[in-house]
Design a protein around this motif. Sequence first.
Motif, PDB file in Angstrom:
ATOM      1  N   PRO A   1      10.536 120.405  35.810  1.00  0.00           N
ATOM      2  CA  PRO A   1      11.833 120.479  35.116  1.00  0.00           C
ATOM      3  C   PRO A   1      11.865 121.675  34.173  1.00  0.00           C
ATOM      4  N   ALA A   2      12.995 122.373  34.159  1.00  0.00           N
ATOM      5  CA  ALA A   2      13.188 123.479  33.221  1.00  0.00           C
ATOM      6  C   ALA A   2      14.236 123.068  32.184  1.00  0.00           C
ATOM      7  N   PRO A   3      14.005 123.403  30.914  1.00  0.00           N
ATOM      8  CA  PRO A   3      12.964 124.257  30.358  1.00  0.00           C
ATOM      9  C   PRO A   3      11.568 123.622  30.476  1.00  0.00           C
ATOM     10  N   TYR A   4      10.580 124.480  30.706  1.00  0.00           N
ATOM     11  CA  TYR A   4       9.199 124.028  30.899  1.00  0.00           C
ATOM     12  C   TYR A   4       8.265 124.827  29.998  1.00  0.00           C
ATOM     13  N   TRP A   5       7.093 124.261  29.771  1.00  0.00           N
ATOM     14  CA  TRP A   5       6.045 125.006  29.075  1.00  0.00           C
ATOM     15  C   TRP A   5       5.597 126.151  29.981  1.00  0.00           C
ATOM     16  N   VAL A   6       5.398 127.312  29.397  1.00  0.00           N
ATOM     17  CA  VAL A   6       5.231 128.546  30.170  1.00  0.00           C
ATOM     18  C   VAL A   6       4.089 128.508  31.188  1.00  0.00           C
ATOM     19  N   SER A   7       3.047 127.719  30.946  1.00  0.00           N
ATOM     20  CA  SER A   7       1.876 127.761  31.823  1.00  0.00           C
ATOM     21  C   SER A   7       1.972 126.860  33.049  1.00  0.00           C
ATOM     22  N   TYR A   8       2.913 125.921  33.073  1.00  0.00           N
ATOM     23  CA  TYR A   8       2.997 125.029  34.239  1.00  0.00           C
ATOM     24  C   TYR A   8       3.142 125.792  35.557  1.00  0.00           C
ATOM     25  N   PRO A   9       4.173 126.640  35.700  1.00  0.00           N
ATOM     26  CA  PRO A   9       4.338 127.322  36.991  1.00  0.00           C
ATOM     27  C   PRO A   9       3.146 128.211  37.349  1.00  0.00           C
ATOM     28  N   GLU A  10       2.582 128.878  36.336  1.00  0.00           N
ATOM     29  CA  GLU A  10       1.478 129.805  36.610  1.00  0.00           C
ATOM     30  C   GLU A  10       0.222 129.056  37.067  1.00  0.00           C
ATOM     31  N   GLN A  11      -0.056 127.933  36.444  1.00  0.00           N
ATOM     32  CA  GLN A  11      -1.221 127.143  36.841  1.00  0.00           C
ATOM     33  C   GLN A  11      -1.056 126.585  38.252  1.00  0.00           C
ATOM     34  N   ILE A  12       0.149 126.181  38.578  1.00  0.00           N
ATOM     35  CA  ILE A  12       0.431 125.667  39.924  1.00  0.00           C
ATOM     36  C   ILE A  12       0.204 126.765  40.956  1.00  0.00           C
ATOM     37  N   LYS A  13       0.706 127.972  40.665  1.00  0.00           N
ATOM     38  CA  LYS A  13       0.532 129.091  41.591  1.00  0.00           C
ATOM     39  C   LYS A  13      -0.942 129.461  41.748  1.00  0.00           C
ATOM     40  N   LEU A  14      -1.704 129.405  40.661  1.00  0.00           N
ATOM     41  CA  LEU A  14      -3.126 129.731  40.728  1.00  0.00           C
ATOM     42  C   LEU A  14      -3.900 128.753  41.604  1.00  0.00           C
ATOM     43  N   ALA A  15      -3.375 127.534  41.733  1.00  0.00           N
ATOM     44  CA  ALA A  15      -4.020 126.531  42.583  1.00  0.00           C
ATOM     45  C   ALA A  15      -3.511 126.596  44.020  1.00  0.00           C
ATOM     46  N   GLY A  16      -2.662 127.574  44.316  1.00  0.00           N
ATOM     47  CA  GLY A  16      -2.141 127.723  45.666  1.00  0.00           C
ATOM     48  C   GLY A  16      -0.868 126.936  45.914  1.00  0.00           C
ATOM     49  N   GLY A  17      -0.395 126.237  44.884  1.00  0.00           N
ATOM     50  CA  GLY A  17       0.802 125.427  45.030  1.00  0.00           C
ATOM     51  C   GLY A  17       2.073 126.219  44.785  1.00  0.00           C
ATOM     52  N   LYS A  18       3.183 125.535  44.919  1.00  0.00           N
ATOM     53  CA  LYS A  18       4.486 126.165  44.741  1.00  0.00           C
ATOM     54  C   LYS A  18       5.287 125.373  43.709  1.00  0.00           C
ATOM     55  N   PRO A  19       5.594 125.988  42.553  1.00  0.00           N
ATOM     56  CA  PRO A  19       6.422 125.288  41.569  1.00  0.00           C
ATOM     57  C   PRO A  19       7.874 125.223  42.036  1.00  0.00           C
ATOM     58  N   ILE A  20       8.431 124.025  42.032  1.00  0.00           N
ATOM     59  CA  ILE A  20       9.844 123.839  42.366  1.00  0.00           C
ATOM     60  C   ILE A  20      10.568 123.562  41.055  1.00  0.00           C
ATOM     61  N   VAL A  21      11.214 124.578  40.531  1.00  0.00           N
ATOM     62  CA  VAL A  21      11.847 124.485  39.219  1.00  0.00           C
ATOM     63  C   VAL A  21      13.244 123.885  39.369  1.00  0.00           C
ATOM     64  N   VAL A  22      13.495 122.830  38.605  1.00  0.00           N
ATOM     65  CA  VAL A  22      14.793 122.167  38.624  1.00  0.00           C
ATOM     66  C   VAL A  22      15.377 122.230  37.214  1.00  0.00           C
ATOM     67  N   ASP A  23      16.556 122.789  37.078  1.00  0.00           N
ATOM     68  CA  ASP A  23      17.169 122.972  35.765  1.00  0.00           C
ATOM     69  C   ASP A  23      17.677 121.648  35.203  1.00  0.00           C
ATOM     70  N   ALA A  24      17.153 121.278  34.047  1.00  0.00           N
ATOM     71  CA  ALA A  24      17.652 120.100  33.326  1.00  0.00           C
ATOM     72  C   ALA A  24      18.772 120.558  32.402  1.00  0.00           C
ATOM     73  N   ASP A  25      19.926 119.983  32.570  1.00  0.00           N
ATOM     74  CA  ASP A  25      21.130 120.444  31.870  1.00  0.00           C
ATOM     75  C   ASP A  25      21.032 120.213  30.367  1.00  0.00           C
ATOM     76  N   GLU A  26      21.443 121.223  29.610  1.00  0.00           N
ATOM     77  CA  GLU A  26      21.470 121.100  28.151  1.00  0.00           C
ATOM     78  C   GLU A  26      22.385 119.959  27.720  1.00  0.00           C
TER      79      GLU A  26
ATOM     80  N   LEU B   1      -6.782 119.919  36.783  1.00  0.00           N
ATOM     81  CA  LEU B   1      -6.065 118.924  37.575  1.00  0.00           C
ATOM     82  C   LEU B   1      -5.361 119.563  38.765  1.00  0.00           C
ATOM     83  N   PHE B   2      -4.630 120.653  38.533  1.00  0.00           N
ATOM     84  CA  PHE B   2      -3.930 121.300  39.637  1.00  0.00           C
ATOM     85  C   PHE B   2      -4.910 121.863  40.660  1.00  0.00           C
ATOM     86  N   GLN B   3      -6.059 122.323  40.194  1.00  0.00           N
ATOM     87  CA  GLN B   3      -7.058 122.856  41.120  1.00  0.00           C
ATOM     88  C   GLN B   3      -7.585 121.774  42.062  1.00  0.00           C
TER      89      GLN B   3
END
Length: 395
Positions: free
Chosen positions: A120-145, A106-108
């Motif tokens: 949103p963080a916390p996130y599943w570990v592969s989201y940011p990496e998959q986005i980067k592999l597709a040339g995108g930029k993950p914008i991580v936003v901290d969701a408050d505990e 999908l990201f590709q």
Amino acid sequence: MDLANRVKTLTPSSTLAITAKAKELKSQGHDVIGLGAGEPDFNTPEYIIKAAESAMKNGFTKYTPSGGILNLREAIVSKFNQDNDLEYSTDQIIVTTGAKHALYTLFQVLLNENDEVIVPAPYWVSYPEQIKLAGGKPIVVDADEKNNFKLTPEQLEAAITSKTKAFIINSPSNPTGMMYDKEELQKLGEICLEHNIIIVSDEIYEKLIYTSDKHVSIAALSEQLKEQTIVVNGVSKSHAMTGWRIGYAAGPKEIIKAMTNLASHSTSNPTSIAQYAALAAYDTKEDPNAEMRKTFKERLELSLELLNDIPGISCIRPKGAFYLFPNVIEAVKSNGFESVDEWVTALLEEEKVALVPGSGFGAPNNVRLSYATSIDLLEEAAKRIKRFVLNHQSK
């Protein structure tokens, strides 16, 4: 040898790293309790295994259409209709080699260079990496505990720029087990519609919920949201089929067609035998989730009580999945460690309990603990963690 730039930016999986260390200690004869598992500790139901055997014996061992066999896609259409009140046609469904491959593909097909995806963080570990592999930029936003690790509409709005292409939502969540309710989803969805942002809804844990709350798919809230959402799911967690590698995505025809075309040049097709096994998983009135839900709920209640009894550790109650995500920063400080990662490593080395540091999920004050293991081991693990914390407090 010079590797491609796209892989040089990848962050190694913290889950796999701690698992490898735990396996190394086990191989040396140590009594290690691994609580990093991201899969049910149940075997695949027998009727699914028999369906796979039957498929092999009947010669269903050849190539299939890249997007999956028609009768499996029809079964997935029925599943969406019955479980989620969503109507799709078979050309709006792609079957993939696990839900992870659905997200990757999908990201590709979605992202161009420097397109932004709100994660949103916390996130599943592969989201940011998959986005980067597709040339995108993950914008991580901290969701408050304090907000149960859930992103607020105000946070989503503030993160949007002219480059924002998509927004990921994972409910129930890995690693927190938290869920968004209908009203929360509606507010987030309205913002995405206003800014024409694609919603990626990862619903892989929808069948593992331990409260009276009902899973709600954001795509089911309106026709407009459905047209702007890609739903990702699979049989891995719901039917204890992690190793079979069958996931799927549902969404607009043009996106699904692009994903199918890309898959035809990567995996060709998901494993034929596994597809027939998944067909059996959905083509039955049996509820394979009932026993798992009952067992996981018992383990959740016990683990939560035991963890919250350890000085410096606090854990909010999750609603789904099979993880606890306790905050351990006070224990880490009182034990004299610089970071949660150091604390986790020392815990594994000294007490032989393997937890996953929250840094890999974008939450450095927490750890992820899977209760997909026996009650005896959960009790013993809590005993060891408490002993470790108390021992280091006295030093």
